[in-house]
Design an enzyme around this catalytic site. Structure first.
Site, PDB file in Angstrom:
ATOM      1  N   GLU A  84       0.829  -1.213   0.000  1.00 31.42           N
ATOM      2  CA  GLU A  84       0.000   0.000   0.000  1.00 31.42           C
ATOM      3  C   GLU A  84       0.857   1.253   0.000  1.00 31.42           C
ATOM      4  OE1 GLU A  84      -3.626  -1.964   2.634  1.00 31.42           O
ATOM      5  OE2 GLU A  84      -2.899   0.028   3.115  1.00 31.42           O
ATOM      6  N   CYS A  97       3.605   8.283   1.188  1.00 36.93           N
ATOM      7  CA  CYS A  97       3.830   7.351   2.297  1.00 36.93           C
ATOM      8  C   CYS A  97       3.962   5.954   1.693  1.00 36.93           C
ATOM      9  CB  CYS A  97       2.624   7.438   3.232  1.00 36.93           C
ATOM     10  SG  CYS A  97       2.674   6.269   4.570  1.00 36.93           S
ATOM     11  N   CYS A 104       3.478  -6.943   8.843  1.00 39.00           N
ATOM     12  CA  CYS A 104       4.492  -6.529   9.808  1.00 39.00           C
ATOM     13  C   CYS A 104       4.467  -7.520  10.967  1.00 39.00           C
ATOM     14  CB  CYS A 104       4.209  -5.116  10.311  1.00 39.00           C
ATOM     15  SG  CYS A 104       5.443  -4.527  11.497  1.00 39.00           S
ATOM     16  N   CYS A 108       1.959  -4.059  16.843  1.00 40.43           N
ATOM     17  CA  CYS A 108       1.471  -2.941  17.668  1.00 40.43           C
ATOM     18  C   CYS A 108      -0.056  -3.056  17.729  1.00 40.43           C
ATOM     19  CB  CYS A 108       1.893  -1.606  17.068  1.00 40.43           C
ATOM     20  SG  CYS A 108       3.684  -1.472  16.918  1.00 40.43           S
ATOM     21  N   CYS A 111      -2.586  -0.986  15.337  1.00 37.10           N
ATOM     22  CA  CYS A 111      -2.231  -0.853  13.919  1.00 37.10           C
ATOM     23  C   CYS A 111      -2.844  -1.976  13.098  1.00 37.10           C
ATOM     24  CB  CYS A 111      -0.705  -0.879  13.811  1.00 37.10           C
ATOM     25  SG  CYS A 111      -0.098  -1.085  12.148  1.00 37.10           S
ATOM     26  N   GLY A 159       4.699  -1.977   7.467  1.00 37.13           N
ATOM     27  CA  GLY A 159       5.996  -2.564   7.800  1.00 37.13           C
ATOM     28  C   GLY A 159       6.888  -1.637   8.595  1.00 37.13           C
ATOM     29  N   GLU A 160       7.894  -2.248   9.189  1.00 28.98           N
ATOM     30  CA  GLU A 160       8.898  -1.510   9.953  1.00 28.98           C
ATOM     31  C   GLU A 160      10.159  -1.449   9.086  1.00 28.98           C
ATOM     32  OE1 GLU A 160       9.760   0.217  12.882  1.00 28.98           O
ATOM     33  OE2 GLU A 160      11.696   0.120  11.859  1.00 28.98           O
ATOM     34  N   CYS A 331      -2.472   2.641   7.039  1.00 32.67           N
ATOM     35  CA  CYS A 331      -1.914   1.572   6.227  1.00 32.67           C
ATOM     36  C   CYS A 331      -2.343   0.219   6.757  1.00 32.67           C
ATOM     37  CB  CYS A 331      -0.417   1.694   6.149  1.00 32.67           C
ATOM     38  SG  CYS A 331      -0.009   2.917   4.924  1.00 32.67           S
TER      39      CYS A 331
END
Ligand code: SF4
Length: 347
Positions: A84, A97, A104, A108, A111, A159-160, A331
């Protein structure tokens, strides 16, 4: 299109073609940016048709909001991975973005992406292709009252980024060295992968660093941002301070406002202390709740009070507006909705 190949390696891809073809292709991919290979007008049709199967993803769906100044894409890779990206237009800025992973692993609680779990890392080419697509969109289609080129790229999608370090690093290298973007216009946002922040500190580029903090003591943070158990706040703060010292780039602290969770005076007081030590700017944004998350957004009143408390303590703070709320721009949300009424499949 061949973003999955190194830009310096395109000659091998075009074996049998004169060497200037690779330069032409590099130009189309990374400088001009195109929405489809048919736009590469100085390449022979036969070469263009060889490139088509190499496009790293299809545009499966797109949504538009805020009078056409927010656009969200769901890209689909050949293996089914969802990617995305959200483009936000302003009078003098166009900010994209982007995602660095499909899903991910960090979970969290607030999220949408975290609730899906981890699919896979995105390749550098899949990351940079999101940027090229948005560039081409701005140039060829455009957004009302918005520049015709990207001014900022932020790693705040799915994602991180620092959990996919090498590929993200290569994507950043291409953006800076091949596409000609300024390092300062690129923001890496991390939830706190301390070794990744340290590696980024040693890179040659002064990219902007944003820390998604969301809580200002370990007890609360470990509850909503589980990676905090591995990299507690003291370590995170030390790594972020090291970045600031070396790069002299102002840090940002991102803070998603959740009703009754992190919008208290106690959290504001603790956050103000951290932000002051890091010389950081704080961005507050109301949670964009999803069907998968338990937390709800703080009220406007609570957000104002929180911002005032930070301001009173000398912290620079901005309350961000929630772009694309009516298109579920948080996201991870777009793929929740594919196939539901109101979502426009791309044709
Ligand atoms: S907030 Fe970022 S790090 Fe946390 S689960 Fe979502 S995508 Fe992963």
């Amino acid at each position: 299109m061949p973003y999955l190949h190194q830009p310096e390696d395109l000659d091998n891809l075009l074996e049998g073609e004169p060497s200037y073809r690779a330069d032409q292709l590099r130009d189309w991919l990374y400088r001009t940016s195109v929405l489809s290979s048919t736009d590469m007008t100085n390449l022979p049709a036969e070469v263009r048709s060889r490139l088509d199967p190499l496009w790293p993803f299809d545009v499966e769906a797109e949504q538009s909001a805020d009078g056409g100044t927010t656009r969200k894409w769901l890209f689909r890779a050949p293996d089914g991975a969802a990617i995305e990206a959200v483009l936000m237009g302003y009078p003098r800025r166009a900010t994209l973005c982007i995602s660095s992973q499909a899903g991910c692993a960090l979970g969290c609680t607030f999220c949408a992406t975290g609730q899906f779990g981890f699919e896979r890392h995105l390749e550098a080419g899949e990351i940079v292709a999101q940027v090229a697509y948005a560039q081409a969109f701005l140039r060829q289609i455009g957004m009302p009252g918005t520049p015709d080129h990207l001014t900022n790229v932020v790693f705040m999608g799915m994602g991180e980024p620092l959990a996919n370090y090498d590929r993200v690093r290569e994507a950043i290298r291409r953006m800076i060295e091949v596409m000609g973007m300024s390092a300062r216009s690129i923001t890496v946002s991390t939830v706190g992968i301390v070794p990744g922040i340290r590696r980024l500190t040693d890179e040659p580029w002064p990219v902007s660093l944003a820390v998604s903090l969301h809580a200002a003591d370990d007890d609360l943070r470990s509850t909503i941002v589980p990676i905090n158990r591995r990299y507690p706040l003291a370590d995170l703060e030390e790594a972020a301070a090291g970045y600031f010292e070396k790069k002299r780039r102002r840090l940002s602290i991102e803070w998603t406002m959740m009703d009754g969770v992190n919008d208290t005076t106690d959290q504001a007081t603790k956050l103000a202390a951290i932000a002051s030590r890091l010389h950081a700017h704080v961005n507050l944004i109301a949670l964009n709740p999803t069907p998968l998350t338990e937390e709800t957004a703080s009220s406007e009143r609570a957000i104002d009070a929180f911002a005032r408390e930070l301001g009173r303590r000398g912290v620079n703070v901005t309350v961000r507006n929630t772009r694309g709320r009516n298109i579920d721009a948080a996201c991870g949300q777009l793929r929740l909705l594919v196939g539901k009424p109101g979502l426009k499949p791309r044709v």
